[in-house]
Design an enzyme around this catalytic site. Structure first.
Site, mmCIF file in Angstrom:
data_model
loop_
_atom_site.group_PDB
_atom_site.id
_atom_site.type_symbol
_atom_site.label_atom_id
_atom_site.label_comp_id
_atom_site.label_asym_id
_atom_site.label_seq_id
_atom_site.Cartn_x
_atom_site.Cartn_y
_atom_site.Cartn_z
ATOM 1 N N LYS A 138 39.126 -1.617 -2.438
ATOM 2 C CA LYS A 138 38.845 -2.433 -3.627
ATOM 3 C C LYS A 138 39.823 -2.090 -4.758
ATOM 4 O O LYS A 138 40.393 -2.971 -5.387
ATOM 5 C CB LYS A 138 37.406 -2.134 -4.073
ATOM 6 N N THR B 100 30.741 -6.645 -13.214
ATOM 7 C CA THR B 100 30.760 -7.042 -11.801
ATOM 8 C C THR B 100 30.428 -8.535 -11.692
ATOM 9 O O THR B 100 31.080 -9.284 -10.955
ATOM 10 C CB THR B 100 29.770 -6.187 -10.979
ATOM 11 N N LYS C 65 32.811 7.857 -3.693
ATOM 12 C CA LYS C 65 31.435 7.385 -3.868
ATOM 13 C C LYS C 65 30.497 8.566 -3.798
ATOM 14 O O LYS C 65 30.820 9.590 -3.184
ATOM 15 C CB LYS C 65 31.072 6.402 -2.748
ATOM 16 N N SER D 253 35.686 -0.495 -15.343
ATOM 17 C CA SER D 253 35.621 0.971 -15.356
ATOM 18 C C SER D 253 37.019 1.547 -15.624
ATOM 19 O O SER D 253 37.176 2.519 -16.365
ATOM 20 C CB SER D 253 35.129 1.508 -14.005
ATOM 21 N N LYS E 90 37.743 6.983 -7.298
ATOM 22 C CA LYS E 90 36.896 6.275 -8.266
ATOM 23 C C LYS E 90 35.744 5.638 -7.530
ATOM 24 O O LYS E 90 35.952 4.976 -6.506
ATOM 25 C CB LYS E 90 37.733 5.176 -8.958
HETATM 26 N N1 GLU Z 1 29.571 0.791 -8.137
HETATM 27 C C1 GLU Z 1 30.535 -0.228 -8.428
HETATM 28 C C2 GLU Z 1 31.239 -0.669 -7.170
HETATM 29 O O1 GLU Z 1 30.757 -0.475 -6.077
HETATM 30 C C3 GLU Z 1 31.485 0.186 -9.535
HETATM 31 C C4 GLU Z 1 32.317 1.385 -9.252
HETATM 32 C C5 GLU Z 1 33.086 1.917 -10.467
HETATM 33 O O2 GLU Z 1 33.004 1.319 -11.533
HETATM 34 O O3 GLU Z 1 33.755 2.926 -10.304
HETATM 35 O O4 GLU Z 1 32.261 -1.290 -7.229
#
Ligand code: GLU
Length: 431
Positions: free
Chosen positions: A92, A188, A104, A356, A68
């Site tokens: 995370k 966030t 990513k 998400s 994810k």
């Molecule tokens: N880009 C965000 C992060 O770095 C969200 C990632 C997501 O929702 O999958 O946490």
């Protein structure tokens, strides 16, 4: 020469490994990205020419579930950066106990130089290039720096066209009309707000007497600034890529947001209705903002903002990492010697991926939640994990960062071991 971002990121893992008793197999596995894909994306530009863009997708680990993570559009995107970001996503998701691994993606470009049509063709081209590599049960995309719900909508549509079935759960952070979740936009910022609200009372800091400086006034920094100001914190400085504004008496965040929405820039203003007047302030550089004498510093822009070169200048007592990787590992010791406590990215900015996850759950169940349900569940998760990490750090007398990695490592180690380890061969196992 300084280390690559990925080597630097891995040092945090190294620091935590000595506190956990996970198998050698598990720790070895976690030091390497599982798959890294590099693609070239041909895009027909508005003037008829063909331009090739460089894109990446990295699946760092998928032991605890599908990978994810977001997709970043930025001129500095490189494989090294995407691998680091995928590494952070792995930890995370484990910190928040989400049933996901880490991934990513990114494309190297300045999105501001492309027309909307070019941006759409690029986003669809990216999905064409990586379609076999992603999926609702494999690797799920989301927004990141300079990508938004409109781009997520195009990506999910393109994937659905390729698969010949509507596949909302392959992308999160979509427009609401395409299966997005309420509350994802500000998730966030809300997540960071819940962490801050959980931690500051433990440090005897009251909103009214606590000064805050925020680097980055984008989709996360601006919302967080407003949430903090609303409950009484004195937000004295904010910045964008052009520079910072500082006012000792505190800034009027809703006015600055209103001004930014119409001009794209930030100025120290106070607005009544549609009329905005400049208020007394100082203009600072981003480097000066980072060195302000405030209680709380919040880097909410890009990685590597605080390094061994400027760590000695930091005067804030507490740093909450809202960006991914804003502090280089080489700065850790300098900050800690100065008595500065850092609250790490893999906890503080995890609200985005948590909502998400809620969006993915809603897409798969077909049952959609209210904003109250999303906010309440987000708060509950953020507070629960923050408390656990706080306890680990207090018990072992270690930094919140190392405590967060330990917390994640315990979960990751357990999942990796459940798949089978060398110990089975050495010790045999019960039937
Ligand atoms: N880009 C965000 C992060 O770095 C969200 C990632 C997501 O929702 O999958 O946490």
């Amino acid at each position: 020469m300084s280390d690559s971002l990925f080597i630097d990121a891995s040092k945090r893992l190294q620091a935590a490994l000595k506190y956990v008793s996970i198998s050698d197999d598990a720790s070895e596995r976690l030091k390497h990205p599982k798959v890294s894909l590099s693609v070239s994306i041909p895009v027909r530009m508005d003037d008829g020419s063909l331009k090739i863009f460089q894109g990446y997708r990295v699946r760092y680990d998928d032991t605890r579930g599908p990978a994810k993570g977001g997709v970043r559009y930025h001129p500095h995107v490189s494989l090294d950066e995407v691998q680091s970001l995928a590494f952070w996503m792995t930890f995370k998701c484990a910190v928040l106990n989400l049933p996901f691994g880490g991934g990513k993606g990114g494309i190297t470009l300045n999105p501001k130089t492309l027309s909307k049509f070019e941006l759409e063709r690029l986003s669809r081209g990216y999905i064409d290039a990586i379609a076999d590599f992603i999926g609702p049960d494999v690797d799920i995309l989301a927004p990141d720096v300079y990508t938004n719900s409109m781009i997520m909508g195009w990506m999910m549509d393109q994937y659905s066209i390729i698969r010949r079935q509507v596949s909302p759960a392959v992308v999160t952070g979509k427009p609401l009309t395409m299966g997005g979740s309420v509350g994802r936009d500000g998730a966030t910022a809300h997540g960071a707000f819940f962490v801050i609200q959980c931690i500051l009372p433990k440090l005897d800091l009251l909103p009214q007497t606590t000064t805050v400086a925020i680097q980055g006034f984008g989709k996360v920094g601006a919302v967080l600034a407003e949430l903090l100001a609303k409950v009484g914190y004195k937000v004295v400085a904010v910045s964008d890529s052009q520079g910072a504004i500082y006012a000792k008496q505190g800034l009027d965040i809703p006015s600055i947001r209103q001004y930014k929405a119409s001009t794209q820039g930030i100025k120290a203003v106070y607005c009544q209705g549609t009329v905005c007047n400049i208020v007394e302030h100082q203009s600072l550089s981003n480097a000066e903002l980072l060195a302000l004498d405030v209680d709380v510093l919040i880097p909410a822009a890009l990685e590597n903002q605080i390094t061994e070169n400027n760590a000695k200048d930091i005067k804030a007592k507490y740093i909450f990492e809202v960006a991914n990787g804003p502090i280089a590992s080489t700065a850790d010791e300098i900050l800690s010697a100065k008595g500065i406590s850092v609250f790490p990215d893999i906890l503080v900015n995890a609200g985005g991926v948590t909502v998400s996850y809620f969006e993915w759950v809603q897409n798969r169940s077909g049952l959609y939640w209210t904003l109250e349900q999303v906010t309440e569940r987000l708060k509950q998760k953020m507070v629960e994990e923050t408390e656990q990490i706080w306890s680990i750090s207090q018990e072992l007398g270690i930094s919140m960062r190392t405590a967060a990695y330990i917390h994640a490592l315990n979960r990751l180690g357990e999942a990796l071991n459940a798949k089978g380890t060398r110990d089975y061969y050495v010790n045999g196992h019960d039937s």
